[in-house]
Write a protein that holds these residues in place. Sequence first.
Motif, PDB file in Angstrom:
ATOM      1  N   ARG A  45      40.774  33.045  37.228  1.00 50.12           N
ATOM      2  CA  ARG A  45      42.124  32.480  37.362  1.00 50.12           C
ATOM      3  C   ARG A  45      42.746  32.231  35.994  1.00 50.12           C
ATOM      4  N   HIS A  48      44.055  35.506  34.686  1.00 54.02           N
ATOM      5  CA  HIS A  48      45.332  35.914  35.291  1.00 54.02           C
ATOM      6  C   HIS A  48      46.491  35.100  34.699  1.00 54.02           C
ATOM      7  N   ASN A  51      47.092  36.532  31.273  1.00 54.44           N
ATOM      8  CA  ASN A  51      47.733  37.847  31.365  1.00 54.44           C
ATOM      9  C   ASN A  51      49.215  37.673  31.671  1.00 54.44           C
ATOM     10  N   THR A 121      37.763  43.664  38.044  1.00 51.61           N
ATOM     11  CA  THR A 121      37.139  42.449  37.498  1.00 51.61           C
ATOM     12  C   THR A 121      35.672  42.727  37.246  1.00 51.61           C
ATOM     13  N   ILE A 140      38.997  41.108  33.179  1.00 49.58           N
ATOM     14  CA  ILE A 140      39.897  41.706  34.172  1.00 49.58           C
ATOM     15  C   ILE A 140      40.662  42.850  33.537  1.00 49.58           C
ATOM     16  N   VAL A 142      43.971  44.874  32.794  1.00 52.25           N
ATOM     17  CA  VAL A 142      45.430  44.616  32.662  1.00 52.25           C
ATOM     18  C   VAL A 142      46.177  45.911  32.985  1.00 52.25           C
TER      19      VAL A 142
END
Length: 599
Positions: A45, A48, A51, A121, A140, A142
């Motif tokens: 989380r 994210h 990002n 992921t 993760i 992008v």
Amino acid sequence: MTKFRFKLTGLFVIMIGVSVLAAGLLMGNSYQKNHQSALRDHMIRELHVLNAAVQWPVTGSEAERSSYLQEQAARFKEIAGMRVSYIRLDGKVMGDSDSDPATMDNHLGRKEVRQALAGGTGSSVRYSDTLKQNMLYVAIQVKDEKNGIPQGIIRLAMSLGDVEKSLNNMWLALIFGLLLLFVVAGIVSYRVALSVTRPIERMTAAAQRMANMDYAIRVPEGGRDEVGELARALNAMAGSLQGQLDEIRQNGSRLQSVLDNMTSGVVIVAHDGRITLYNREAEALLGSNVRERVGRSYTEIRQHFELVGLIRESLNNPMPLHEELTVYYPEERLLAINLAPMTISGEEDPGLLLVLQDVSAIRRLESMRSEFVANVSHELKTPVAAVKGFAETLLAGAMNDPETARSFLTIIQDESDRLNRLIGDILELSKIESRRAPLQFSPIELPVFLSRMNEILTAEAAKKNIVLDVQAEEELFLEADEDRLGQIIMNLMQNGINYTPEGGKVKVRAEIVAAEDGEEERVRITVSDTGIGIPKKDIPRIFERFYRVDKARSRSSGGTGLGLSIVKHLAELHHGSIRVESTVGVGSKFILELPLLQP
């Protein structure tokens, strides 16, 4: 049983310890996995959010993009406190919060990078050579928001030191709790084992005492569980065995009492020759005692060679056998021996039962009876023959001669009187010996009593000019049967008169004899004479029936030969004794001793 208790306790502790350890390991492993999973989700989380806050640069030179990403990584490090890495799709590090990207290796081979490239992921846990600790890496992919084309990879790294410290604390708590649980489990297990083993210990101890034939022991029965049921069964068995043992002992005691009080000797010889039973009467008849005989061979009875031969013969030829033999140890006896084969319990070969009976007295009585019958026959035959002979002579013609007839009739009368006295004495002796005439005891004043005896015999003594001298202590009383005592004194005084020549003397003395060693006082009555006396060899037999020292003199004096025998029996019935002292040509002294009071 203590070892078993500790083994049982150890088994309980090991089982509890293994269970708790397994549960702890499972819990620790689950805690670690859950914590790492939750941390990974949190980091995803965070990625994210990162990002969304920092767009991947697509313009400018590579150096500018790297510098931009380096600045963003450092800034985010300050905010989130986590290492941030920006990695290009080919694995080159474009920015890192902790290191110079130019000095870092290509990260294309890292597990989390590969997983992110493949599935969007990725995560992994590994040891960091740079930070010298385990790290959790989460990455993760992008993508471009417009066309979804992958642009790079953002990776967060977080130290697992706090997690490991938390896990270590958990393990310390688990170990401490496990040790505490071991102690508690040990105590509880020991108490449980004690509750289980203590009744078993008691029952084991009771069983051992029962094995030693102590059946009076009882164990606490406890509750209604299996152990209680076992205790009740053990107590019931002990009670039953106790009852049977008591009965066996009682029977054995009765049998032993019977054997010990038997008037016959009993000996049991096993088939191998060992003596297995030797009762009290056998000890008296054969000598030796139980300890010397039981368990040993019969051949060791060396004092009785003939008996050993009989036993050997019966063992070799098991048939009932009856013999009479004379033994000379411990004293001379005639024994009636019955030998019978018998089967001893638990042995196949028959043993031998010997029953020994002393028949010496029986044979002696038989001999005395035969002798008595012969003597009676002889004594009766003499006067009967005389009466018969003189009567035949009278019938043959002697009646015609008055003087001869008178002489013969006088002889017949004398012999008839003698025959009457003889029959009377025989009947009297028989009555005394058979105890058919019980004595009636009463106090007797001896001076008066002896004076009366003197008056009765004075006329008879005067015929031979014999002096009777009777003296007794004044006021001397004696408890006796007056008639029987008179019979004793009369017989002794008449004997003195009969066997004392003319002009002699017969003395009677009565006196108290001092008591000896706790005995009661006794009265001694002595009748002495100045007669012909009794030879020394005849003194031991003087009280036998029909025994006469001078047979011709006895018959001429009218004696039956039973007087002294009657005197001896009457003295014994008065719990007294009589003995004689005599010197040939000087005289005899008869000493009668009677208790002052009858028992």
